[in-house]
Scaffold this active site. Structure first.
Site, short mmCIF file in Angstrom:
data_model
loop_
_atom_site.label_atom_id
_atom_site.label_comp_id
_atom_site.label_asym_id
_atom_site.label_seq_id
_atom_site.Cartn_x
_atom_site.Cartn_y
_atom_site.Cartn_z
N GLY A 63 -14.13 -11.16 7.73
CA GLY A 63 -15.56 -11.39 7.87
C GLY A 63 -16.07 -11.13 9.28
O GLY A 63 -17.13 -10.51 9.47
N LYS A 103 -8.96 -10.17 -4.58
CA LYS A 103 -8.09 -9.64 -5.64
C LYS A 103 -7.76 -10.67 -6.71
O LYS A 103 -7.71 -10.38 -7.89
CB LYS A 103 -6.80 -9.05 -5.06
CG LYS A 103 -5.93 -10.04 -4.32
CD LYS A 103 -5.29 -9.43 -3.10
CE LYS A 103 -6.02 -9.95 -1.88
NZ LYS A 103 -5.67 -9.39 -0.61
N LYS A 125 -3.22 -7.15 -7.73
CA LYS A 125 -3.62 -5.76 -7.45
C LYS A 125 -3.21 -4.84 -8.60
O LYS A 125 -3.95 -3.92 -8.96
CB LYS A 125 -3.00 -5.31 -6.14
CG LYS A 125 -3.61 -6.05 -4.93
CD LYS A 125 -2.73 -5.92 -3.70
CE LYS A 125 -3.37 -6.58 -2.48
NZ LYS A 125 -2.43 -6.66 -1.34
#
Lengths: 430, 430
Positions: free
Chosen positions: A18, A107, A207
């Protein structure tokens, strides 16, 4: 083409990723404006711990009330880099309800609940992008979804977790055992204090679920992915792989099953030949092979994690979401029209490397070979080593269904002459 | 979501690539319909020689009047796989004028006239896609343009011509000379009867122009690309590279120049270390490194040419163009806002490997070293070999501007003790 009102972005989470996103949005504001066609501004940054100093992040934008931020009503795009299931899921859903598009790096959430999130986005005419959720900066979601949209993907095989690749690379190059290599990874910041998600394969499995869903235009959830971590990989396994001209990698493998009417998705350690390009993927790098009917074999390689690389993927998605917003359109949504079911691990067909501790006496090899034959598992090579009444037998099979191999091993364990099954490892990439 | 009227596609050219496009559009019609959201049909196929048999291509669609086909007015997308400048340019322009979007695989045309074509597309609210123009099936244009849209690309370095990579790979593995390797490439279908475009680097230079323009958000034309082919690479050069732990590749290199206020684009043979991933790209494969500020180093690898791989890229673009048409929007157009100028080759800074034939007498090395020093080119290593009054001197430099190296070589040629400059090769990838 320029609008007066800038596009407004809410950032949820301001950790390693972030803060990089916030930094680049500030330092490269002019580039983003030119590429989007309108200025884009950070309207707020939701964090849990407001007191923490974040270099280069405007302090006046920090808030602890993420819900109020996504409910403001004037937010064009919400960037979610919190991770985990909640509160990320509720915040994303709320963002859609209030008209925003969403860019996520999550994910775990996408693998658990991707279909519902896609539906929520579609209902509101919003975008849901998540390139950063798989293999960090490596463009993979967009190439699979868009570049290969006219092709038929048959297989995705790759190294999608940097932590475990770092550990296996250390074990391979230094001969270290698993614990020692994990300690080094932790000391260098490649493994988290609680490494479970990485070393038990949860991260890679999430993933794999996302990649399989996109590649095969169907729905694959985390629970559908067969998962084995690398905690049981030993220095002996690595040494054994070397004798075979192989190395050991934790692979995510998504395949169209033989008859084309189902798919499989799995994560497990596997031996791959040193000549295979994935064998030379070092340290915490990621690399993914994609095999498609017309395109042939493609490989994508790069840093699979880290603040800046993940931010690169997030910002690429941000530009796309903003462009769509200006054009009053959305990018491609979920494509799950094939509805191909996910077959269980037992139906996966591959090769195996099995190490057995056996009694060193005549007839043992014949007995063992007979068990393989009874289960329809054809043997490629056997290597026998014996000393002091003890012997080891290393068997490499031809391709066989996983269920047949499991049944074979089960029967072998019951033989008096088999003292133990030292290791079983799949052999891939040939 | 389904429309009744199918989207109509005109195919210009039905050679190796075109016939694969037509075949896949027929065999995978259902997949394309699902992925686009409407059926897509081939409305006509323009060819030069109508009599030629094309397996799997509907004969009733064949026409020799390409102009009439693109002027029909009901065509949604024109696929141009003719190649060359004319009539491709006029046909594409006409297609835009009649409201169609265009998917092209034409690197030469895009490199020569990309800006005008983009402008024509934008004026009519149409798309211009050309993933297939660079590195065949490897997704590269879309990742650079979209996935990295929030990042700053500093360098693109790659093998983008399969023919020349095949030739250099043969020379490297067999010790063959250039002509012999070219003959083998021709016999195996990797080189065309007239191999000029490949071996003189025109093909790679066109791709470098396209990649540089997209990567740096500026305009780069074929003429801006410094180009050297591989016809002068000798077996001795390859052997010399081997002694340095290198191999020779024909590289396309696009870089942001040192101060960030210009870019460079060039194609030439170069030595790269064997440890560099590009060194292990064999036969006719392509691979491209992309270095971006946030993403770090990415690599894309795959088949760089061939009917099916190129068709895969064309069809991915077709799906995108069709989706945009249904949503009444267009994808990202040309992005050339940085207006960064292209610097001449003289300003490129890199390392050099120079082989000199010199007189075998005392003081020669000192004299040669003095010339390098006078031109500000710092020497990294020198290797001297002598026999029978003749000697060779192999100099590897540190990084220096190309102009300084050229001036150095010019002065060296004038020395009495320098009998000849056997070869000059740049050293990259370190």
């Amino acid at each position: 083409m320029m609008r007066t009102r800038p596009l407004k972005v809410a950032l949820l989470g301001c950790g390693v990723v972030g803060s990089e996103v916030a930094r680049i949005m500030t330092t490269h504001a002019d580039d983003l404006t030119a590429r989007i066609g309108a200025p884009v501004e950070l309207a707020g940054i939701a964090v849990r711990r407001p007191g923490r100093v974040r270099a280069g992040v405007p302090a006046e934008l920090i808030t602890t009330d993420a819900t109020a931020l996504v409910k403001r009503g004037d937010i064009d795009v919400v960037i979610e880099v919190i991770g985990g299931i909640e509160p990320a899921r509720t915040l994303i859903t709320t963002a859609f309800e209030h008209g925003a598009s969403v860019v996520s790096a999550n994910k775990a959430l996408l693998a658990e609940d991707g279909a519902a999130l896609h539906a929520a986005a579609e209902e509101r005419g919003a975008d849901l992008y998540y390139e950063a959720a798989v293999a960090g900066a490596i463009p993979l979601v967009r190439p699979l979804r868009e570049s290969l949209a006219g092709d038929t993907v048959n297989r995705v095989l790759g190294i999608v977790n940097g932590t475990t690749n770092f550990i296996l690379d250390k074990m391979d190059t230094s001969g270290a055992g698993y614990s020692e290599a994990l300690d080094e990874a932790t000391a260098l910041g490649y493994a988290e204090a609680d490494p479970t998600a990485d070393v038990e394969g949860f991260d890679a499995a999430a993933k794999a679920a996302i990649l399989a869903g996109i590649a095969f235009h169907t729905r694959v959830r985390l629970d559908d992915v067969h998962r084995e971590g690398l905690t049981e990989v030993t220095a002996a396994d690595i040494a054994s792989a070397k004798r075979m001209g192989c190395t050991v990698k934790l692979l995510a493998i998504c395949e169209r099953a033989g008859d084309g009417r189902s798919v499989t998705a799995r994560v497990h350690p596997a031996m791959i030949p040193l000549s295979h390009p994935l064998a030379s993927v070092r340290e915490a790098y990621n690399a993914v092979f994609v095999e498609a009917e017309a395109a042939g074999q493609l490989m994508f390689y790069g840093p699979g994690a880290g603040g800046a690389p993940t931010a690169s993927a997030v910002l690429g998605d941000l530009v796309a979401a903003c462009r769509n917003r200006l054009a009053d359109t959305t990018g491609p949504g979920e494509s799950a029209y094939t509805r191909l079911p996910v077959s269980p691990m037992g139906e996966v067909v591959t090769r195996y490397h099995i190490s057995l501790d056996v009694a060193d006496k005549p007839g043992v090899l014949a007995q063992v070979a007979q068990v393989f034959a009874e289960h329809g598992v054809s043997i490629d090579t056997v290597r026998q080593q014996g000393k002091d009444g003890e012997a080891s037998l290393v068997v490499v099979t031809h391709r066989a269904p996983d269920a047949a191999l499991s049944a074979t091993v089960e029967t072998l364990r019951q033989l008096d002459t088999v003292r133990g099954v030292a290791s079983i490892m799949r052999v891939e990439g040939e």
